[in-house]
Scaffold this active site. Structure first.
Site, PDB file in Angstrom:
ATOM      1  N   LYS A 170      -8.624   6.455 -19.179  1.00  0.00           N
ATOM      2  CA  LYS A 170      -8.988   6.972 -20.489  1.00  0.00           C
ATOM      3  C   LYS A 170      -7.790   6.861 -21.441  1.00  0.00           C
ATOM      4  O   LYS A 170      -7.379   5.766 -21.752  1.00  0.00           O
ATOM      5  CB  LYS A 170      -9.504   8.407 -20.347  1.00  0.00           C
ATOM      6  CG  LYS A 170     -10.470   8.607 -19.149  1.00  0.00           C
ATOM      7  CD  LYS A 170     -11.773   7.857 -19.262  1.00  0.00           C
ATOM      8  CE  LYS A 170     -12.595   7.830 -17.979  1.00  0.00           C
ATOM      9  NZ  LYS A 170     -12.876   9.118 -17.375  1.00  0.00           N
TER      10      LYS A 170
ATOM     11  N   ARG B   5       0.856  -1.201   0.000  1.00  0.00           N
ATOM     12  CA  ARG B   5       0.000   0.000   0.000  1.00  0.00           C
ATOM     13  C   ARG B   5       0.882   1.236   0.000  1.00  0.00           C
ATOM     14  O   ARG B   5       0.650   2.210  -0.695  1.00  0.00           O
ATOM     15  CB  ARG B   5      -0.952   0.011   1.210  1.00  0.00           C
ATOM     16  CG  ARG B   5      -1.641   1.367   1.365  1.00  0.00           C
ATOM     17  CD  ARG B   5      -2.887   1.364   2.251  1.00  0.00           C
ATOM     18  NE  ARG B   5      -2.820   0.471   3.371  1.00  0.00           N
ATOM     19  CZ  ARG B   5      -2.095   0.641   4.480  1.00  0.00           C
ATOM     20  NH1 ARG B   5      -1.350   1.741   4.613  1.00  0.00           N
ATOM     21  NH2 ARG B   5      -2.104  -0.247   5.433  1.00  0.00           N
TER      22      ARG B   5
ATOM     23  N   ASP C 291      -7.209  18.942 -14.422  1.00  0.00           N
ATOM     24  CA  ASP C 291      -7.539  17.562 -14.773  1.00  0.00           C
ATOM     25  C   ASP C 291      -7.234  17.430 -16.264  1.00  0.00           C
ATOM     26  O   ASP C 291      -7.950  17.970 -17.108  1.00  0.00           O
ATOM     27  CB  ASP C 291      -9.025  17.306 -14.460  1.00  0.00           C
ATOM     28  CG  ASP C 291      -9.449  15.874 -14.780  1.00  0.00           C
ATOM     29  OD1 ASP C 291      -8.837  15.251 -15.660  1.00  0.00           O
ATOM     30  OD2 ASP C 291     -10.415  15.404 -14.147  1.00  0.00           O
TER      31      ASP C 291
ATOM     32  N   TYR D  60     -16.087  17.472 -14.818  1.00  0.00           N
ATOM     33  CA  TYR D  60     -16.470  16.054 -14.816  1.00  0.00           C
ATOM     34  C   TYR D  60     -17.512  15.795 -13.719  1.00  0.00           C
ATOM     35  O   TYR D  60     -17.332  16.218 -12.567  1.00  0.00           O
ATOM     36  CB  TYR D  60     -15.219  15.205 -14.581  1.00  0.00           C
ATOM     37  CG  TYR D  60     -15.511  13.729 -14.486  1.00  0.00           C
ATOM     38  CD1 TYR D  60     -15.976  13.014 -15.587  1.00  0.00           C
ATOM     39  CD2 TYR D  60     -15.346  13.044 -13.290  1.00  0.00           C
ATOM     40  CE1 TYR D  60     -16.258  11.666 -15.496  1.00  0.00           C
ATOM     41  CE2 TYR D  60     -15.621  11.685 -13.199  1.00  0.00           C
ATOM     42  CZ  TYR D  60     -16.081  11.011 -14.302  1.00  0.00           C
ATOM     43  OH  TYR D  60     -16.360   9.675 -14.220  1.00  0.00           O
TER      44      TYR D  60
HETATM   45  C1  PLP Z   1     -13.296   9.565 -16.074  1.00  0.00           C
HETATM   46  C2  PLP Z   1     -12.868  10.876 -15.562  1.00  0.00           C
HETATM   47  C3  PLP Z   1     -12.527  11.065 -14.202  1.00  0.00           C
HETATM   48  C4  PLP Z   1     -12.683   9.957 -13.177  1.00  0.00           C
HETATM   49  O1  PLP Z   1     -11.797   8.912 -13.405  1.00  0.00           O
HETATM   50  P1  PLP Z   1     -12.105   7.377 -13.017  1.00  0.00           P
HETATM   51  O2  PLP Z   1     -10.875   6.672 -13.458  1.00  0.00           O
HETATM   52  O3  PLP Z   1     -13.347   6.970 -13.741  1.00  0.00           O
HETATM   53  O4  PLP Z   1     -12.319   7.336 -11.536  1.00  0.00           O
HETATM   54  C5  PLP Z   1     -12.090  12.306 -13.816  1.00  0.00           C
HETATM   55  N1  PLP Z   1     -11.981  13.339 -14.685  1.00  0.00           N
HETATM   56  C6  PLP Z   1     -12.309  13.196 -15.982  1.00  0.00           C
HETATM   57  C7  PLP Z   1     -12.161  14.375 -16.886  1.00  0.00           C
HETATM   58  C8  PLP Z   1     -12.764  11.974 -16.459  1.00  0.00           C
HETATM   59  O5  PLP Z   1     -13.096  11.855 -17.755  1.00  0.00           O
END
Ligand code: PLP
Length: 386
Positions: free
Chosen positions: A204, A55, A179, A107
């Site tokens: 993504k 961890r 982000d 998001y």
């Molecule tokens: C999908 C997404 C998240 C969250 O990520 P997860 O891996 O699904 O927890 C945060 N910000 C953006 C812009 C996203 O597209």
């Protein structure tokens, strides 16, 4: 066998393949082994080779953390069990009474975390149109500790001026978090434009194959790194080594994938813009898009995400998204395969009743790297079918 990288500036593609990824010194394995272990032998009490418990730290995770830090041009990377785990762990460095200014089409999961979960812990926020510096200034209070931006935004693909936001953050003694999920570090590196912290849903584009959920954070600020690294261990939302391996493998082809995603999205955006059944296209690679000039300066390429509004309202939108065959109707984005979705009823449904306005005629595409002609034909077939 190389035991370190050449001591000069290496290109993005080179770093995406080699940063943190030297051959294994004990066996020569070109791909470092995946360290499937929860704990580590100690020579004597406290005498370790740098790892005690997975961890707290795992070599496969460390390699990925070094790699993403290099790609974003930061000094510290941290990996988490999901994008939301990265975001939560970062926001848990805030204290009751602290305030966040959030982009107004952020998001949905980030909005929900602040609105439904962290509100109960005394952390407050204000939504602002981050394309307008005045609106951001107006939303900042004495208690503001973070400005939280996404660019391009989801699902309206607004492009935000990272440098301008960083200047506002500096002037108010707060930190700018970007982000960078939609752009990926191949298209845009927010730290180079003055952002303090970058977060990613590596689920993504970084993973890129829709087969893993993981989150990443990068900063060059030692204090931020120390606090978030402490929370990473203390909160414990860490990824497993196999997931780290999958994301690392995805990252090696990030540059080539992003070039293909962008080229396909550009063709599709131009096709949609000329289509009589389409009211408006949101894509920063179109010269007609309000974000185009800024995207030209801030991004290497416009990326693979686009949205459009269809004539015929919600009914037409819902019919269209069920008619495509290569574009799969699904949430998420950034994989090699093309996806289509209805933000109002799917990814952004948790925003219903919030001030964030997502129209029912809006359709979002995550353009994959299939043959462009096949994707165009799939959309044409769907227009003809509804
Ligand atoms: C999908 C997404 C998240 C969250 O990520 P997860 O891996 O699904 O927890 C945060 N910000 C953006 C812009 C996203 O597209």
């Amino acid at each position: 066998m190389p035991t370190n990288l050449p001591d000069r500036d290496l290109g993005f593609e080179t770093r995406s393949i080699h940063a943190g990824q030297l051959p294994d010194p004990t066996t020569g394995a070109v791909i470092p082994p995946v360290y499937l272990t929860s704990t580590y032998a100690q020579e004597q009490v406290g005498l370790t080779k740098g790892f005690e418990y997975s961890r707290t730290g795992n070599p496969t995770r460390t390699m990925l953390e070094e790699n993403i830090a290099s790609l974003e041009g930061g000094t510290h990377g941290l990996a988490f069990a999901s994008g939301m785990a990265a975001i939560t762990t970062l926001l848990l460095t805030l204290k009751p009474g602290d305030h966040v200014v959030l982009g107004d089409d952020v998001y949905g999961g980030t909005y929900r975390l602040l609105d439904r979960t962290l509100r109960g812990y005394g952390i407050t926020f204000t939504l602002a149109d981050m394309t307008q510096p005045d609106a951001v200034e107006a939303a900042i209070t004495q208690a503001t500790k973070m400005l939280w931006a996404e660019t391009p935004t989801n699902p309206l693909m607004k492009v935000l001026d990272i440098r301008a936001l960083a200047d506002i953050a500096e002037a108010h003694g707060t930190r700018l978090v970007v982000d960078n999920t939609f752009a990926s570090p191949y298209l845009q590196r927010p730290l180079e434009h003055g952002a303090h912290i970058v977060v990613h849903s590596a689920t993504k584009y970084l993973g890129g194959h829709s087969d893993v959920v993981l989150g990443l954070l990068v900063t060059s600020d030692d204090d931020v790194h120390q606090q978030v690294a402490f929370n990473q261990n203390s909160v414990g939302a860490v990824p497993g080594p196999l997931d780290c391996f999958l994301v690392q493998r995805g990252i090696k082809t990030l540059a080539v994938r992003m070039r293909e995603h962008s080229a396909n999205a550009q063709k599709i955006a131009e096709y949609l813009e000329a289509h009589p059944a389409v009211a408006r296209v949101y894509f920063p690679g179109l010269a007609s898009d309000p974000g185009y000039p800024l995207a030209q300066r801030q991004m290497r390429l416009p990326g693979g995400m686009l949205s459009f509004t269809i004539r015929g309202g919600e009914e037409a939108a819902r019919a269209f998204v069920s008619c495509t065959r290569l574009f799969t109707l699904a949430e998420s984005l950034g994989g090699v395969e093309s996806l289509i979705e209805h933000p109002g009823a799917m990814t952004h449904a948790s925003l219903a009743g919030s001030p964030i306005e997502i129209g029912p005629d809006l359709i979002r595409l995550s353009v994959g790297i299939e043959s462009a002609d096949d994707l165009l034909q799939d959309l044409e077939d769907a227009f003809n079918a509804i």
